[in-house]
Scaffold this motif. Structure first.
Motif, PDB file in Angstrom:
ATOM      1  N   VAL A 132     -85.494  65.117  59.395  1.00 36.19           N
ATOM      2  CA  VAL A 132     -84.835  63.837  59.098  1.00 36.19           C
ATOM      3  C   VAL A 132     -84.795  62.949  60.330  1.00 36.19           C
ATOM      4  CG1 VAL A 132     -82.655  62.764  58.445  1.00 36.19           C
ATOM      5  CG2 VAL A 132     -83.500  64.745  57.181  1.00 36.19           C
ATOM      6  N   LEU A 133     -84.450  63.527  61.479  1.00 30.31           N
ATOM      7  CA  LEU A 133     -84.424  62.735  62.711  1.00 30.31           C
ATOM      8  C   LEU A 133     -85.807  62.215  63.061  1.00 30.31           C
ATOM      9  CD1 LEU A 133     -81.994  64.867  64.926  1.00 30.31           C
ATOM     10  CD2 LEU A 133     -81.528  62.658  63.834  1.00 30.31           C
ATOM     11  N   GLY A 134     -86.833  63.027  62.826  1.00 30.12           N
ATOM     12  CA  GLY A 134     -88.203  62.583  63.095  1.00 30.12           C
ATOM     13  C   GLY A 134     -88.608  61.422  62.212  1.00 30.12           C
ATOM     14  N   LEU A 135     -88.229  61.470  60.924  1.00 31.62           N
ATOM     15  CA  LEU A 135     -88.545  60.362  60.017  1.00 31.62           C
ATOM     16  C   LEU A 135     -87.840  59.083  60.436  1.00 31.62           C
ATOM     17  CD1 LEU A 135     -88.440  62.187  56.551  1.00 31.62           C
ATOM     18  CD2 LEU A 135     -90.452  61.360  57.777  1.00 31.62           C
ATOM     19  N   PHE A 136     -86.591  59.199  60.838  1.00 33.60           N
ATOM     20  CA  PHE A 136     -85.862  58.012  61.306  1.00 33.60           C
ATOM     21  C   PHE A 136     -86.523  57.420  62.550  1.00 33.60           C
ATOM     22  CE2 PHE A 136     -82.093  59.350  58.771  1.00 33.60           C
ATOM     23  CZ  PHE A 136     -81.864  58.146  58.150  1.00 33.60           C
ATOM     24  N   GLY A 137     -86.950  58.278  63.466  1.00 31.90           N
ATOM     25  CA  GLY A 137     -87.609  57.781  64.672  1.00 31.90           C
ATOM     26  C   GLY A 137     -88.920  57.102  64.376  1.00 31.90           C
ATOM     27  N   TRP A 138     -89.710  57.687  63.451  1.00 24.87           N
ATOM     28  CA  TRP A 138     -91.000  57.068  63.067  1.00 24.87           C
ATOM     29  C   TRP A 138     -90.784  55.717  62.413  1.00 24.87           C
ATOM     30  CZ3 TRP A 138     -93.258  55.716  58.374  1.00 24.87           C
ATOM     31  CH2 TRP A 138     -94.619  55.427  58.429  1.00 24.87           C
ATOM     32  N   GLY A 139     -89.782  55.636  61.529  1.00 25.27           N
ATOM     33  CA  GLY A 139     -89.495  54.356  60.875  1.00 25.27           C
ATOM     34  C   GLY A 139     -89.057  53.298  61.879  1.00 25.27           C
ATOM     35  N   ALA A 140     -88.224  53.693  62.832  1.00 24.10           N
ATOM     36  CA  ALA A 140     -87.788  52.727  63.853  1.00 24.10           C
ATOM     37  C   ALA A 140     -88.960  52.240  64.685  1.00 24.10           C
ATOM     38  CB  ALA A 140     -86.731  53.370  64.754  1.00 24.10           C
ATOM     39  N   LEU A 141     -89.912  53.137  64.989  1.00 28.02           N
ATOM     40  CA  LEU A 141     -91.086  52.739  65.764  1.00 28.02           C
ATOM     41  C   LEU A 141     -91.946  51.750  64.992  1.00 28.02           C
ATOM     42  CD1 LEU A 141     -92.791  53.149  68.315  1.00 28.02           C
ATOM     43  CD2 LEU A 141     -93.931  55.056  67.169  1.00 28.02           C
ATOM     44  N   GLN A 142     -92.110  51.960  63.672  1.00 30.11           N
ATOM     45  CA  GLN A 142     -92.890  51.032  62.864  1.00 30.11           C
ATOM     46  C   GLN A 142     -92.230  49.661  62.804  1.00 30.11           C
ATOM     47  OE1 GLN A 142     -95.944  51.755  61.681  1.00 30.11           O
ATOM     48  NE2 GLN A 142     -95.663  53.657  62.822  1.00 30.11           N
ATOM     49  N   LEU A 143     -90.910  49.627  62.664  1.00 28.48           N
ATOM     50  CA  LEU A 143     -90.195  48.345  62.662  1.00 28.48           C
ATOM     51  C   LEU A 143     -90.344  47.634  63.993  1.00 28.48           C
ATOM     52  CD1 LEU A 143     -86.902  49.283  60.776  1.00 28.48           C
ATOM     53  CD2 LEU A 143     -88.792  47.868  59.940  1.00 28.48           C
ATOM     54  N   PHE A 144     -90.352  48.392  65.078  1.00 29.60           N
ATOM     55  CA  PHE A 144     -90.529  47.772  66.394  1.00 29.60           C
ATOM     56  C   PHE A 144     -91.883  47.080  66.486  1.00 29.60           C
ATOM     57  CE2 PHE A 144     -92.228  48.121  70.711  1.00 29.60           C
ATOM     58  CZ  PHE A 144     -91.263  47.427  71.416  1.00 29.60           C
ATOM     59  N   HIS A 145     -92.944  47.753  65.981  1.00 26.92           N
ATOM     60  CA  HIS A 145     -94.280  47.141  66.011  1.00 26.92           C
ATOM     61  C   HIS A 145     -94.344  45.902  65.135  1.00 26.92           C
ATOM     62  CE1 HIS A 145     -96.010  50.113  68.545  1.00 26.92           C
ATOM     63  NE2 HIS A 145     -95.948  51.113  67.672  1.00 26.92           N
ATOM     64  N   VAL A 146     -93.685  45.952  63.975  1.00 28.00           N
ATOM     65  CA  VAL A 146     -93.728  44.802  63.058  1.00 28.00           C
ATOM     66  C   VAL A 146     -93.064  43.594  63.677  1.00 28.00           C
ATOM     67  CG1 VAL A 146     -92.865  43.907  60.866  1.00 28.00           C
ATOM     68  CG2 VAL A 146     -93.893  46.184  60.977  1.00 28.00           C
ATOM     69  N   PHE A 147     -91.886  43.767  64.256  1.00 28.67           N
ATOM     70  CA  PHE A 147     -91.157  42.629  64.821  1.00 28.67           C
ATOM     71  C   PHE A 147     -91.782  42.119  66.103  1.00 28.67           C
ATOM     72  CE2 PHE A 147     -87.670  44.327  62.171  1.00 28.67           C
ATOM     73  CZ  PHE A 147     -87.365  43.160  61.473  1.00 28.67           C
ATOM     74  N   ASN A 148     -92.622  42.928  66.744  1.00 33.30           N
ATOM     75  CA  ASN A 148     -93.287  42.473  67.962  1.00 33.30           C
ATOM     76  C   ASN A 148     -94.703  42.003  67.702  1.00 33.30           C
ATOM     77  OD1 ASN A 148     -91.657  43.114  70.681  1.00 33.30           O
ATOM     78  ND2 ASN A 148     -91.138  44.660  69.140  1.00 33.30           N
ATOM     79  N   GLY A 149     -95.077  41.851  66.430  1.00 29.74           N
ATOM     80  CA  GLY A 149     -96.396  41.313  66.095  1.00 29.74           C
ATOM     81  C   GLY A 149     -97.540  42.244  66.391  1.00 29.74           C
ATOM     82  N   ASP A 150     -97.272  43.538  66.527  1.00 27.29           N
ATOM     83  CA  ASP A 150     -98.327  44.499  66.831  1.00 27.29           C
ATOM     84  C   ASP A 150     -98.787  45.121  65.532  1.00 27.29           C
ATOM     85  OD1 ASP A 150    -100.021  46.306  67.891  1.00 27.29           O
ATOM     86  OD2 ASP A 150     -98.499  47.578  68.839  1.00 27.29           O
ATOM     87  N   ASP A 151    -100.018  44.848  65.145  1.00 25.07           N
ATOM     88  CA  ASP A 151    -100.513  45.391  63.893  1.00 25.07           C
ATOM     89  C   ASP A 151    -101.195  46.734  64.070  1.00 25.07           C
ATOM     90  OD1 ASP A 151    -102.664  44.516  65.264  1.00 25.07           O
ATOM     91  OD2 ASP A 151    -103.473  43.211  63.706  1.00 25.07           O
TER      92      ASP A 151
END
Length: 224
Positions: free
Chosen positions: A42-61
């Motif tokens: 569960v902690l790993g899934l939360f970390g992966w999701g947070a990393l994807q959101l970071f890329h989205v908000f920083n314009g990194d595709d």
């Protein structure tokens, strides 16, 4: 002596009844291990999701850029050289410009009122009236100034009086007279101050912009 009587007791103490003490079952360590593993997942899934959101908000595709293939680079070529061998002729004074004023709109009275105002500013008004058929109701900008090669400088001078006007040089036209076609975008003549500023630009027009084209590339075929 009963077998349930402890030795040395002489049979004095006996265990009676049918209830016997039961031993507690040992705790299953497997449940604890499974719980720890689930928590880590569960902690790993939360970390992966947070990393994807970071890329989205920083314009990194992410890998999208890597899979997009080579980018097309615009190719710019110098603008074609104007078809004249000499430098631009200096702008004449309004008194040296013979100007015909034509109304290419559906509004009545524009040709006369505009011609009267231009005459007050020193232009020689040749004639005024409705625009010729090739231009009648076909001028969308504020004004179109038409002249022959001999009237190129006079056309630029006349264009300073109407903001947003354009100049058209007709190679087949003879003489130095200028036709001012009032278009749909016309409201009023430029103020004398604005006309003076436009005259500076008309006397030294900027060089033409380069022509840029973007090459097209074939879409990358998916790997089989």
């Amino acid at each position: 002596m009963s077998m349930l009587t402890p030795s040395g007791m002489g049979g004095k103490y006996r265990i009676t009844g049918n209830a016997y003490p039961r031993m507690r079952r040992p705790r299953r360590r497997g449940r604890i291990v499974a719980g720890l593993v689930a928590s880590v997942v569960v902690l790993g899934l939360f970390g992966w999701g947070a990393l994807q959101l970071f890329h989205v908000f920083n314009g990194d595709d992410g890998g999208a850029k890597a899979n997009a293939g080579p980018q097309s680079t615009p190719s710019c070529k110098p603008a074609p050289t104007p078809t004249r061998t000499a430098k631009l002729a200096p702008l004449p004074q309004p008194a040296g410009v013979t100007l015909n004023v034509f109304n290419a709109t559906t509004r009545g009275g524009l040709a006369k009122s505009t011609a009267d105002e231009l005459a007050k500013r020193g232009f020689k008004v040749g004639t005024f009236g409705n625009a010729p058929t090739p231009y009648d109701k076909k001028v969308t900008q504020s004004a179109l100034v038409v002249a022959g090669p001999a009237g190129e400088a006079a056309a630029r001078e006349a264009g300073t009086q109407v903001a947003g006007s354009t100049v058209k040089i007709d190679p087949s036209r003879k003489g130095a007279s200028v036709d001012l076609m009032i278009g749909d975008g016309f409201s009023v003549l430029a103020t004398p101050a604005d006309a003076a500023k436009a005259r500076i630009v008309a006397a030294n027009p900027p060089p033409p912009k380069p022509v840029c084209t973007v090459p097209t590339t074939a879409a990358a075929k998916p790997k089989g």
